[in-house]
Scaffold this active site. Structure first.
Site, short mmCIF file in Angstrom:
data_model
loop_
_atom_site.label_atom_id
_atom_site.label_comp_id
_atom_site.label_asym_id
_atom_site.label_seq_id
_atom_site.Cartn_x
_atom_site.Cartn_y
_atom_site.Cartn_z
N ARG A 17 61.23 18.15 20.54
CA ARG A 17 61.55 18.24 19.10
C ARG A 17 61.94 19.65 18.70
O ARG A 17 62.91 19.85 17.98
CB ARG A 17 60.37 17.74 18.26
CG ARG A 17 60.11 16.25 18.40
CD ARG A 17 58.89 15.81 17.64
NE ARG A 17 57.73 16.53 18.15
CZ ARG A 17 56.59 16.70 17.46
NH1 ARG A 17 56.46 16.22 16.25
NH2 ARG A 17 55.59 17.35 17.99
N ASN A 35 58.51 12.17 16.96
CA ASN A 35 57.97 11.38 18.06
C ASN A 35 57.68 9.98 17.55
O ASN A 35 57.30 9.78 16.39
CB ASN A 35 56.67 11.99 18.59
CG ASN A 35 56.90 13.21 19.42
OD1 ASN A 35 57.99 13.47 19.92
ND2 ASN A 35 55.85 14.00 19.59
#
Length: 89
Positions: A17, A35
């Site tokens: 990320r 996520n």
């Protein structure tokens, strides 16, 4: 252009990320990354077609040495959502 992307493989716990956000910001793209419970990562990426395609190519190649992208599902649309920046959810 808007691309909604689901990425699977070794993509959680490896800085995915953060790396995706940094690359998106470098390219001037907006959107978000998060996520998912199933171990995949979901993203909305918005910007010019050329830059979104460059971003997706970079993601597929792996944004760092630890991650391994096994599959990417990409849905593209011309209808943008007007994100102001790129964030981690």
């Amino acid at each position: 252009m808007l691309a909604h992307v689901i990425v699977s493989g070794r993509v959680q716990g490896v800085g995915f990320r953060y790396s995706a956000m940094n690359r998106a910001i470098q390219l001037g793209l907006t959107g978000w990354v998060q996520n998912k419970i199933d171990g995949s990562v979901e993203m909305d990426v918005e910007g010019s077609e050329e830059l979104v395609e460059e971003f997706l190519t970079d993601v597929k190649a792996g944004l760092n040495q630890v991650m391994k992208v096994e599959n990417m599902t990409i849905n593209k649309s011309e209808a943008e959502k007007g994100y102001m920046k790129f964030t981690i959810k």
